[in-house]
Design a protein around this motif. Structure first.
Motif, PDB file in Angstrom:
ATOM      1  N   ALA A 187       0.846  -1.196   0.000  1.00  0.00           N
ATOM      2  CA  ALA A 187       0.000   0.000   0.000  1.00  0.00           C
ATOM      3  C   ALA A 187       0.879   1.241   0.000  1.00  0.00           C
ATOM      4  O   ALA A 187       2.048   1.200   0.391  1.00  0.00           O
ATOM      5  N   ILE A 188       0.306   2.352  -0.451  1.00  0.00           N
ATOM      6  CA  ILE A 188       0.967   3.653  -0.413  1.00  0.00           C
ATOM      7  C   ILE A 188      -0.037   4.643   0.156  1.00  0.00           C
ATOM      8  O   ILE A 188      -1.237   4.573  -0.149  1.00  0.00           O
ATOM      9  N   VAL A 189       0.432   5.565   1.011  1.00  0.00           N
ATOM     10  CA  VAL A 189      -0.473   6.509   1.663  1.00  0.00           C
ATOM     11  C   VAL A 189      -0.178   7.938   1.206  1.00  0.00           C
ATOM     12  O   VAL A 189       0.945   8.263   0.827  1.00  0.00           O
ATOM     13  N   PHE A 190      -1.205   8.774   1.266  1.00  0.00           N
ATOM     14  CA  PHE A 190      -1.117  10.165   0.848  1.00  0.00           C
ATOM     15  C   PHE A 190      -1.719  11.049   1.931  1.00  0.00           C
ATOM     16  O   PHE A 190      -2.520  10.597   2.752  1.00  0.00           O
ATOM     17  N   GLY A 191      -1.366  12.324   1.913  1.00  0.00           N
ATOM     18  CA  GLY A 191      -1.813  13.243   2.938  1.00  0.00           C
ATOM     19  C   GLY A 191      -3.215  13.767   2.760  1.00  0.00           C
ATOM     20  O   GLY A 191      -3.757  14.411   3.653  1.00  0.00           O
ATOM     21  N   MET A 192      -3.857  13.492   1.617  1.00  0.00           N
ATOM     22  CA  MET A 192      -5.195  14.012   1.355  1.00  0.00           C
ATOM     23  C   MET A 192      -5.999  12.977   0.597  1.00  0.00           C
ATOM     24  O   MET A 192      -5.528  12.406  -0.394  1.00  0.00           O
ATOM     25  N   GLY A 200      -2.588  -2.470  -3.525  1.00  0.00           N
ATOM     26  CA  GLY A 200      -2.568  -3.326  -4.708  1.00  0.00           C
ATOM     27  C   GLY A 200      -1.352  -4.223  -4.694  1.00  0.00           C
ATOM     28  O   GLY A 200      -0.788  -4.521  -3.632  1.00  0.00           O
ATOM     29  N   SER A 201      -0.930  -4.640  -5.872  1.00  0.00           N
ATOM     30  CA  SER A 201       0.234  -5.508  -5.987  1.00  0.00           C
ATOM     31  C   SER A 201       1.509  -4.731  -5.654  1.00  0.00           C
ATOM     32  O   SER A 201       1.532  -3.493  -5.701  1.00  0.00           O
ATOM     33  N   LYS A 202       2.565  -5.458  -5.319  1.00  0.00           N
ATOM     34  CA  LYS A 202       3.832  -4.797  -5.000  1.00  0.00           C
ATOM     35  C   LYS A 202       4.367  -4.026  -6.199  1.00  0.00           C
ATOM     36  O   LYS A 202       4.941  -2.942  -6.048  1.00  0.00           O
ATOM     37  N   GLU A 203       4.167  -4.573  -7.395  1.00  0.00           N
ATOM     38  CA  GLU A 203       4.645  -3.896  -8.607  1.00  0.00           C
ATOM     39  C   GLU A 203       3.899  -2.577  -8.822  1.00  0.00           C
ATOM     40  O   GLU A 203       4.497  -1.560  -9.191  1.00  0.00           O
ATOM     41  N   ILE A 209       2.373  -0.664  -6.499  1.00  0.00           N
ATOM     42  CA  ILE A 209       2.736   0.317  -5.483  1.00  0.00           C
ATOM     43  C   ILE A 209       4.134   0.865  -5.735  1.00  0.00           C
ATOM     44  O   ILE A 209       4.394   2.069  -5.563  1.00  0.00           O
ATOM     45  N   GLN A 210       5.056   0.011  -6.160  1.00  0.00           N
ATOM     46  CA  GLN A 210       6.411   0.479  -6.471  1.00  0.00           C
ATOM     47  C   GLN A 210       6.383   1.466  -7.627  1.00  0.00           C
ATOM     48  O   GLN A 210       7.085   2.495  -7.601  1.00  0.00           O
TER      49      GLN A 210
END
Length: 489
Positions: free
Chosen positions: A164-169, A322-325, A327-328
């Motif tokens: 996963a990747i997170v964002f501030g908004m 999602g998948s590691k690919e 998110i990378q």
């Protein structure tokens, strides 16, 4: 599909027509007066043309006291609403020192984490002392702390995705991600009632955008078949990529997405599924894992899972799982990750702590009780509103329940009368909804007690009778009475 009584539709059209006619007359005479007085801006193009701000001047300004009400406390089951006054017919509003303690039926505080929590709050304060309120840097520079890494791992495990990747908004999560995922030569098929952040993200991607009827899998399949057969505009080459975008719970309708059917269709036609769970993650499902858990859909069948932390988790920001690919790739190419300041460390700690409570990792059963409470509160409140004769949208288990108002005059009437009786509600009108489909959107929380809900129901019923929005009058031995109705998409 939302239905509207014929008489209600007629009176609503008449109200808007009257508003438009008199508004145009006033604009005409104002132009004459401006021409007579002359102007120092001769030759300059107007920043706002008459028609562009007509709705704002002629309707919104007159009822803007119903919107943007400032509060001076945490958005818990009850909160403090700051009263405002206007000396220029509501064009501007000034805050007073008077505070009203109101029952909160408008905040997205689904699990009650927005107020002080015995487990989360001490950990958030400790994170504030250790990491400060802000990293003052994007994630790609010096904005990644150990809390951010832990948060992404926690979200991936909670959602059931590899990474996963997170964002501030939360808004930016949709509007900035879609242009990275797809571009020219791609096809986005979007539900007709998707959130504005999805609409803006799709428009900014450069991909071709097509819309299918709200929550209608059969129409989605028809659109998919036609687009696959036709291919790209002019060249008719095959699409480079097809993404179908839906929401878990639609924020203005309170409806659950027909996810199993949509996933099956996307599998059949090799299209990717993008699921926005802003209002469903943490709020529905046995363990709060959203519509996939509630409807029995394997998360492996959903390619991109998006959500926000501004509802059930009592924080801010959003995520993509999602998948590691995948998110990378996003970490290397998404502007919101590369250039925007990372999510505040205390806010990130709030999310991590609330997930622990939901999963019972705090050593208590409070998370399970909160999930049971939000489900019980939502279903009880919705059923009672329907018994009273209100037209309530949405499905069972959904904490979002819109009450249809329709007529523009009933927007301020309902909002102001509820506030007088210390019940704060959110009313929604154009452009957030279609012109004829104004509504009051009730959001229920696990922090609401049965006494809170009974008080709210009593006030809403009384105001509903006064304003005249009980479109299904309850007859003896009948729960609802429906007359002839006109259908509006």
């Amino acid at each position: 599909m939302i239905t509207i009584p014929y008489l209600t539709a007629l009176t609503t059209y008449f109200s808007y027509g009257l508003l438009f006619v008199f508004g145009q007359f006033r604009d005409f005479f104002r132009k004459i007066i401006d021409w007579w007085k002359g102007s120092n801006l001769h030759g300059y193009a107007p920043i706002c043309l008459g028609l562009e701000d007509f709705y704002t001047r002629r309707l919104y300004h007159r009822i803007q006291d119903c919107f943007g009400r400032p509060i001076s406390s945490a958005p818990d089951a009850w909160f403090d609403v700051v009263e405002r006054v206007s000396n220029d017919n509501n064009k501007t509003l000034k805050r007073t020192t008077k505070i009203s303690r109101c029952l909160n039926l408008g905040s997205y505080n689904y699990l009650g984490f927005a107020a002080a929590d015995e487990y989360c709050t001490p950990r958030v304060i400790e994170a504030l002392k250790r990491f400060s309120p802000s990293t003052c840097s994007p994630r790609a520079d010096g904005g990644t702390t150990t809390i951010h890494t832990e948060l992404e791992e926690s979200i991936a495990n909670f959602i059931g995705k590899p990474a996963a990747i997170v964002f501030g908004m939360g808004y930016v999560t949709n509007s900035a991600i879609l242009p990275v995922l797809i571009g020219k030569g791609g096809l986005i098929i979007s539900d007709s009632l998707n959130h504005n952040s999805i609409v803006n993200g799709a428009r900014g991607s450069g991909a071709t955008v097509r819309v299918f009827q709200h929550n209608t899998p059969s129409h989605l399949e028809k659109v998919l078949r036609e687009q696959i057969v036709d291919g790209q505009p002019r060249t008719h080459r095959p699409w480079k990529k097809i993404i179908v975008v839906v929401e878990g719970i639609y924020s203005m309708e309170g409806e659950l997405c027909k996810l199993p059917e949509i996933v099956a269709i996307c599998k059949k036609y090799k299209a990717c599924v993008y699921l926005d769970e802003a209002h469903s993650i943490g709020a529905v499902g046995k363990t709060g894992r959203g519509v996939c858990e509630l409807l029995g859909v394997d998360t492996a069948d959903v390619d991109i899972m998006m959500g926000t932390f501004t509802k059930s988790f009592g924080s801010c920001g959003g995520y993509i799982a999602g998948s590691k690919e995948l998110i990378q790739y996003l970490k290397y190419s998404c502007p919101a990750h590369l250039y925007a300041t990372s999510i505040s460390p205390p806010a990130a700690e709030q999310i991590i702590s609330s997930i622990r409570v939901i999963l019972g990792k705090d050593g208590s059963s409070r998370g399970a009780r909160k999930l049971a409470q939000i489900r019980e509160n939502s279903n009880f409140f919705r059923s009672e509103l329907q018994k009273m004769g209100f037209e309530v949208l949405g499905d069972n288990d959904s904490p979002v329940m819109p009450i249809m108002l329709y007529n523009p005059a009933k927007i301020p009437a309902f909002s102001r009368e509820c506030l007088k009786q210390n019940v704060a509600v959110v009313t929604v009108a154009f452009p957030a909804t279609p012109l004829l489909l104004a509504r009051a959107r009730i959001c229920i929380s696990a922090s609401h007690t049965r006494e809170d809900m009974l008080k709210a129901l009593e006030v809403i019923s009384r105001v509903g009778d006064l304003v005249g929005i009980k479109y299904f009058p309850v007859e003896p031995n009948k729960q609802h009475h429906q007359g002839d109705r006109a259908k509006l998409e």
